[in-house]
Motif scaffolding. Structure first.
Motif, PDB file in Angstrom:
ATOM      1  N   LEU A  12       0.838  -1.198   0.000  1.00  0.00           N
ATOM      2  CA  LEU A  12       0.000   0.000   0.000  1.00  0.00           C
ATOM      3  C   LEU A  12       0.873   1.247   0.000  1.00  0.00           C
ATOM      4  CD1 LEU A  12      -2.893   1.230   0.309  1.00  0.00           C
ATOM      5  CD2 LEU A  12      -2.498   1.194   2.796  1.00  0.00           C
ATOM      6  N   ILE A  48       0.735   5.460   0.547  1.00  0.00           N
ATOM      7  CA  ILE A  48      -0.065   6.548   1.119  1.00  0.00           C
ATOM      8  C   ILE A  48       0.650   7.861   0.829  1.00  0.00           C
ATOM      9  CG2 ILE A  48      -1.024   7.524   3.238  1.00  0.00           C
ATOM     10  CD1 ILE A  48      -1.117   4.697   4.390  1.00  0.00           C
ATOM     11  N   THR A 102      -2.874  13.217   2.447  1.00  0.00           N
ATOM     12  CA  THR A 102      -4.085  12.539   1.981  1.00  0.00           C
ATOM     13  C   THR A 102      -4.721  11.808   3.162  1.00  0.00           C
ATOM     14  OG1 THR A 102      -2.905  10.504   1.387  1.00  0.00           O
ATOM     15  CG2 THR A 102      -3.131  12.196  -0.331  1.00  0.00           C
ATOM     16  N   THR A 140      -6.465   8.232   4.229  1.00  0.00           N
ATOM     17  CA  THR A 140      -6.687   6.828   3.882  1.00  0.00           C
ATOM     18  C   THR A 140      -7.569   6.208   4.949  1.00  0.00           C
ATOM     19  OG1 THR A 140      -4.538   6.636   2.774  1.00  0.00           O
ATOM     20  CG2 THR A 140      -5.585   4.590   3.524  1.00  0.00           C
ATOM     21  N   THR A 159      -1.283  13.980   6.985  1.00  0.00           N
ATOM     22  CA  THR A 159      -1.579  12.690   6.367  1.00  0.00           C
ATOM     23  C   THR A 159      -2.349  11.867   7.388  1.00  0.00           C
ATOM     24  OG1 THR A 159       0.454  12.812   5.091  1.00  0.00           O
ATOM     25  CG2 THR A 159      -0.590  10.648   5.288  1.00  0.00           C
ATOM     26  N   ILE A 194      -4.507   8.449   8.545  1.00  0.00           N
ATOM     27  CA  ILE A 194      -4.864   7.039   8.371  1.00  0.00           C
ATOM     28  C   ILE A 194      -5.915   6.743   9.431  1.00  0.00           C
ATOM     29  CG2 ILE A 194      -4.038   4.659   8.378  1.00  0.00           C
ATOM     30  CD1 ILE A 194      -1.201   5.821   7.903  1.00  0.00           C
ATOM     31  N   ASP A 222      -9.506  10.024   0.559  1.00  0.00           N
ATOM     32  CA  ASP A 222      -8.843   9.995  -0.748  1.00  0.00           C
ATOM     33  C   ASP A 222      -8.705   8.572  -1.270  1.00  0.00           C
ATOM     34  OD1 ASP A 222      -8.061  12.885  -1.096  1.00  0.00           O
ATOM     35  OD2 ASP A 222      -7.130  12.470   0.841  1.00  0.00           O
ATOM     36  N   GLN A 223      -8.524   7.633  -0.367  1.00  0.00           N
ATOM     37  CA  GLN A 223      -8.547   6.219  -0.761  1.00  0.00           C
ATOM     38  C   GLN A 223      -9.092   5.396   0.389  1.00  0.00           C
ATOM     39  OE1 GLN A 223      -4.888   4.075  -1.438  1.00  0.00           O
ATOM     40  NE2 GLN A 223      -3.724   5.288   0.042  1.00  0.00           N
ATOM     41  N   VAL A 283      -9.337   1.486   1.866  1.00  0.00           N
ATOM     42  CA  VAL A 283      -8.707   0.170   1.780  1.00  0.00           C
ATOM     43  C   VAL A 283      -9.525  -0.798   2.625  1.00  0.00           C
ATOM     44  CG1 VAL A 283      -6.615  -1.169   2.212  1.00  0.00           C
ATOM     45  CG2 VAL A 283      -6.429   1.225   1.486  1.00  0.00           C
ATOM     46  N   GLN A 318      -9.860  -1.819  -2.906  1.00  0.00           N
ATOM     47  CA  GLN A 318      -9.158  -0.546  -2.715  1.00  0.00           C
ATOM     48  C   GLN A 318      -9.647   0.455  -3.761  1.00  0.00           C
ATOM     49  OE1 GLN A 318      -4.895  -0.943  -2.793  1.00  0.00           O
ATOM     50  NE2 GLN A 318      -4.506   1.238  -2.575  1.00  0.00           N
ATOM     51  N   LYS A 370     -11.863   4.631  -4.304  1.00  0.00           N
ATOM     52  CA  LYS A 370     -12.687   5.680  -3.712  1.00  0.00           C
ATOM     53  C   LYS A 370     -14.088   5.131  -3.422  1.00  0.00           C
ATOM     54  CE  LYS A 370     -10.401   9.815  -5.484  1.00  0.00           C
ATOM     55  NZ  LYS A 370     -10.221  10.466  -4.188  1.00  0.00           N
TER      56      LYS A 370
END
Length: 588
Positions: free
Chosen positions: A366, A368, A372, A374, A532, A534, A547-548, A550, A560, A562
């Protein structure tokens, strides 16, 4: 016995080892001063008896000589005993204090798996009861055992110069005494291990009972849990009584041997006098000395039974300190090389991890990017939290690599790595301290203005200001005196103070009531600005704008992408969304 004492000496740090060594050297002088009492008695008796036999008046100078020797003995003994006691107390207690700190520092760098495998009671027992016993017992045992051996050994040596026959009698008594003392140490060998075990069990059960008191009450388990706690306490009581009962008979025999040795010394001296091979003055001196000869040895012998406690305590502490820590000797990396600036902020490459031979993470890769968000979702037990722990190196990966700014996380020193991460967990732990100190945890020297600014951003300034002492209010251990939402916001203020570039949110909003949710979301928004992020989350609104996204299932990335793309796949994520929508639509 000497093996245990040598083991303890090695356990001490260099400074405190010097104190113990110095105390032993000074103890030798103490023994010399104590032995001078015999010389003072001998001078006085020879003067008195000699004058009586010869029919001469008793000379005053004999009294003054005996008095002078006794003064030197008493004053020198007081000074040397004080020095040895002070050095041994300082060495014993400082060693245990330093080892507690060393253990705490070592625990920081152990993999988190260690704390899952070992009970809190075991760790707590080693750092409290065990180290306290080592400090108390070591200080007394070293002082009494060594001093008893030194005093007696030196007197025996002096007796060889005085009358070798009496010296042999005393040496034989000394040998028998040590033989009995060996049996005492063997008698408590196993029971000492049981005592240490029961200490840990008692602490563990007390902590479990207190921490789980809400569940105990809710499920009406008070009788059962109380019975379990009482059984552990009762077992420890029986172990302590058993230890004493094993020591007392042998200790009495040991005392009897010491007394009989003195009696043997008296009888032998009288025999030699009556046989005409020993002067009356020397016989009288031996009779007086027989009462004081084994006093120090007897006291030290009783304490020697506790040496096994020192041995086990040192072993348990050393066992923790010898646990393989994570490699923390990396570089203190603060600046990123220019050629790595285009790398993803965090990257996992084919990461795998197993716990107790059970594979938790199985080949996850992955990337990142910086700044962003996640979101990590998936079924419970799928490996979401474990994966985040691997990214931040709470655990080391078994296979694969994790990179931060293009550099393997193992190449960072642990402290340098941790400056890059801030955490907000579902279950927040606050320390028994002021609210201000809990907030400035990441910056202990931060001024109050920064603490208040962080609290305002975390939406907790208002409720803190209403507390009895404001920011100086001392909260209960674990933050028990605050609500869940208040604890969460204080932990967010703490993370804001740390100002790390990466924020990990582990279901931070899972247990928050609706009244606190708005403030908490505002606090999280303030925390995550230009960071950032997570997040492990189960709430739809905290996931859909990531943004993403998982999806981790059974240790692998199942999906994985959007939000909209994953919904169209009709897979795990789509079912997750449907279940969230259904839950939100429920009405009472």
């Amino acid at each position: 016995m000497f093996g245990t004492l040598i083991k303890f000496f090695k356990f001490c740090d260099e400074e405190n080892r010097k104190k113990f060594t110095g105390s032993i050297i000074v103890g030798i002088f103490n023994s010399l001063f104590m032995a001078l009492r015999i010389a003072a008695v001998a001078v006085m008796l020879r003067g008195v008896i000699g004058a009586a036999i010869e029919g001469k008046p008793f000379e005053t100078k004999t009294i003054w000589l005996s008095f002078a020797i006794m003064c030197v003995s008493i004053i020198g003994g007081i000074i040397t005993r004080k020095v040895t006691s002070m050095w041994q107390c300082e060495g014993g207690y400082r060693t245990c204090a330093n080892k507690r700190i060393e253990i705490a520092e070592h625990l920081r760098y152990l993999p988190m798996g260690y704390f899952n495998e070992n009970s809190l009671g075991e760790i707590t027992s080693v750092t409290t009861n065990t180290m306290e016993s080592v400090g108390d017992v070591a200080t007394r045992a070293v002082m009494m055992v060594f001093q008893g051996l030194l005093d007696t050994s030196l007197i025996i040596v002096m007796l060889f110069f005085f009358d070798w026959r009496i010296a042999l009698v005393v040496l034989a008594g000394f040998g028998v005494f040590e033989f009995v003392n060996l049996f005492m140490r063997l008698a408590v060998k196993k029971i000492s291990a049981d005592k240490i075990r029961d200490d840990a069990a008692e602490i563990g059960k007390v902590l479990e009972y207190i921490q789980g008191i809400a569940e105990v009450k809710a499920y009406n388990l008070i009788g059962k849990r109380s019975r379990e706690l009482n059984e552990v306490i009762d077992r420890r009581k029986k172990t302590l009584v058993k230890m004493e009962m094993r020591c007392i008979p042998v200790s009495n025999i040991q005392s009897l041997v010491a007394k009989l040795s003195g009696v043997s010394m008296m009888i032998t001296s009288l025999y030699f006098y009556l046989a005409g091979t020993m002067a009356l003055a020397d016989c009288a001196t031996m009779l007086v000395c027989s009462f004081m000869l084994f006093n120090a040895l007897e006291a030290g012998g009783n304490y020697s039974a506790l040496l096994r406690t020192i041995d086990i305590g040192v072993t348990k502490a050393t066992k923790i300190l010898s646990l393989p820590a994570m490699d923390i000797d990396g570089k203190n990396i603060t600046a990123v090389p220019s050629e790595l600036k285009n790398q993803p902020l965090i990257e996992a490459r084919d990461v795998g991890f197993a716990y107790d031979k059970r594979k938790i993470i199985d080949g996850i890769s992955l990337s990142i990017p910086e700044n962003t968000t996640t979101a990590i979702v998936g079924p419970s037990g799928g490996g979401k939290t474990t994966f985040c722990h691997l990214l931040s190196r709470f655990w080391d990966v078994d296979v694969g690599k994790v990179f931060l700014r293009g550099i393997d996380v193992k190449d960072y020193s642990m402290d340098a790595l941790m400056t890059n991460f801030s955490f907000v967990f579902q279950n927040v732990y606050l320390f028994h301290d002021t609210i201000a100190n809990n907030i400035r945890f990441g910056q202990p020297d931060a001024p109050m203005s920064k603490v208040i600014a962080a609290a305002k951003k975390a939406c907790c300034h208002e409720f803190i200001s209403k507390l009895p002492n404001g920011y100086d209010t001392v909260i209960g251990e674990g933050g028990a005196s605050l609500s869940g939402g208040e604890r969460q916001r204080i932990s967010i203020a703490r993370a804001i103070m740390k100002d790390s570039p990466i924020i990990i949110l582990d279901e931070a909003t899972a247990n928050v009531d609706p009244e606190n949710e708005r403030d908490l979301m505002n606090a999280i928004e303030e925390l995550t600005k230009e960071k950032t992020v997570i997040m492990i989350a189960h709430r739809l609104k905290t996931v859909r704008n990531a943004d993403q996204i998982v999806v981790i299932d059974k240790g692998r990335i199942a999906e994985q992408g959007k939000h909209n793309a994953l919904v169209k796949q009709k897979g795990i994520y789509a079912r997750f969304i449907d279940s969230r929508k259904e839950a939100v639509s429920w009405k009472l």
